[in-house]
Design a protein around this motif. Sequence first.
Motif, short mmCIF file in Angstrom:
data_model
loop_
_atom_site.label_atom_id
_atom_site.label_comp_id
_atom_site.label_asym_id
_atom_site.label_seq_id
_atom_site.Cartn_x
_atom_site.Cartn_y
_atom_site.Cartn_z
N LEU A 236 0.74 -1.06 0.06
CA LEU A 236 -0.08 -0.40 -0.30
C LEU A 236 0.92 1.38 -0.16
O LEU A 236 1.82 1.53 0.36
N GLU A 237 0.19 2.70 -0.46
CA GLU A 237 1.29 3.66 -0.82
C GLU A 237 1.04 4.22 1.11
O GLU A 237 -0.77 4.54 1.50
N THR A 238 1.30 4.59 1.09
CA THR A 238 1.58 5.24 2.89
C THR A 238 0.67 6.33 2.39
O THR A 238 0.02 6.31 3.85
N TYR A 239 1.50 7.41 1.89
CA TYR A 239 0.35 8.53 2.22
C TYR A 239 -1.36 7.95 2.30
O TYR A 239 -2.77 8.80 2.65
N ARG A 240 -1.82 7.36 1.02
CA ARG A 240 -3.01 6.47 0.81
C ARG A 240 -3.56 6.30 1.75
O ARG A 240 -4.34 6.46 2.12
N TYR A 241 -3.46 5.23 2.70
CA TYR A 241 -3.57 4.90 3.58
C TYR A 241 -3.32 5.24 4.56
O TYR A 241 -4.91 5.27 5.61
N LEU A 242 -2.73 6.33 5.25
CA LEU A 242 -2.85 7.13 6.24
C LEU A 242 -4.16 8.35 6.05
O LEU A 242 -5.27 8.34 6.70
N ARG A 243 -4.21 8.20 5.44
CA ARG A 243 -5.63 9.48 4.64
C ARG A 243 -7.03 8.44 5.05
O ARG A 243 -7.61 9.01 5.30
N LEU A 249 -11.44 6.06 10.35
CA LEU A 249 -11.31 6.22 11.75
C LEU A 249 -12.47 6.45 12.98
O LEU A 249 -12.72 5.85 13.58
N PRO A 250 -12.99 7.43 12.57
CA PRO A 250 -13.92 8.40 13.45
C PRO A 250 -15.42 7.71 13.24
O PRO A 250 -16.02 7.89 13.94
N LEU A 251 -14.98 6.55 12.31
CA LEU A 251 -16.82 6.80 12.04
C LEU A 251 -16.46 4.61 12.15
O LEU A 251 -18.14 3.58 12.56
N GLU A 256 -14.89 -4.55 15.00
CA GLU A 256 -14.78 -5.20 13.28
C GLU A 256 -14.27 -4.09 12.66
O GLU A 256 -13.36 -4.33 11.59
N ASP A 257 -15.16 -3.27 13.36
CA ASP A 257 -14.90 -1.53 12.43
C ASP A 257 -13.41 -1.35 12.28
O ASP A 257 -12.77 -1.01 11.36
N TYR A 258 -13.15 -1.11 13.51
CA TYR A 258 -11.33 -1.31 13.93
C TYR A 258 -10.65 -2.25 12.54
O TYR A 258 -9.43 -2.30 12.43
N ARG A 259 -10.96 -3.16 13.06
CA ARG A 259 -10.41 -4.82 12.35
C ARG A 259 -9.73 -4.15 10.47
O ARG A 259 -8.50 -4.08 10.29
N LYS A 260 -11.26 -3.66 10.20
CA LYS A 260 -11.13 -3.47 8.48
C LYS A 260 -10.11 -2.54 7.89
O LYS A 260 -9.96 -2.45 7.03
N LEU A 261 -9.70 -1.63 8.98
CA LEU A 261 -8.77 -0.48 9.29
C LEU A 261 -7.26 -0.85 9.13
O LEU A 261 -6.74 0.17 8.50
N LEU A 262 -7.34 -2.80 9.43
CA LEU A 262 -5.87 -2.33 9.88
C LEU A 262 -5.10 -2.52 7.99
O LEU A 262 -6.18 -3.26 7.39
N PRO A 263 -4.24 -1.97 7.51
CA PRO A 263 -3.46 -2.43 6.38
C PRO A 263 -3.23 -3.87 5.48
O PRO A 263 -4.32 -3.59 4.07
N GLN A 264 -3.36 -4.88 6.21
CA GLN A 264 -3.58 -6.06 5.90
C GLN A 264 -4.53 -6.71 5.57
O GLN A 264 -4.82 -7.26 4.82
N MET A 265 -6.11 -5.44 6.00
CA MET A 265 -7.33 -6.23 5.08
C MET A 265 -7.24 -5.08 4.01
O MET A 265 -8.67 -5.24 3.60
N LEU A 266 -7.07 -4.89 4.29
CA LEU A 266 -7.13 -3.14 2.66
C LEU A 266 -6.78 -3.57 1.04
O LEU A 266 -5.47 -4.01 1.48
#
Length: 280
Positions: A236-243, A249-251, A256-266
Amino acid sequence: VDETTVQVLKEPGRSPTTKSYMWIFRGGNVQQPSLVYRYSPTRSGSVASSFIDQYTGAVQTDGYVGYNFLDTRKTITHIGCWAHARRKFMDARKAGSSKSRKSGSADVALGYIKKLYAVEKRAKKQNLNDQQLVDLRNSEVKPMLKKFRKWLEKKSLHLVPKSLLGKAVSYALEQWPRLIGYIDAGCATPDNNLAENAIRPFVVGRKNWLFAGTPEGAEASAAIYSLIETAKANGLETYRYLRYLFENLPLAKSEEDYRKLLPQMLSSEQLALPENFSVV
């Protein structure tokens, strides 16, 4: 698993010059690796032991004594690192006298190790699955290592133990049960370079920022490095992932919601920016 030093200035009950440690644990699915950095004021093996806990499978490390507890875990295959063994023979080769270089003792050992990696290189080109790789290693590498072991044992009888070559031979023999462990682990490589490569960005960064102010700061660094290096390991491109992370994250409301935001899940497709987006 690997670890490196980090300096923390305001650590309760400790001098600002005392060494602390950043540990790296790299694992998970081979196609979707996870990298977890963990700060600790100590290099004790208890840090790795508590993290690994009930894990079952293979664990690859260097020869640091703090990992010796892995040999007592019946559910774990402790695998060593041929890169570390190779370095010791390289040191002996570089520092050897012209006479010892002519005898080629270190070169013989390096030749054996080179053949091990040649098999791995060929297997990678053939895109073998785990079982096919294990079969190849057993048919080609195992006989080769048997000859190497005999050479090491014979050589050890004629070397000064504290010489560089003597230390290299002793290290290889002491680590032997771990060094051959990768043969039957199709998911493993002959060395621990993946973990070492994962710790390198932290080491490079440390040359710039020098230290952490507090233990909380070191723990925050560990969390950030975990996310960014896992993102990089998953292509993953770091900038795009952090963006993407900061926008979503606020949503998040559930685990499970947090887990879906992990890099390896995207995937890279999920992180695609709008066509009219530009960085100023």
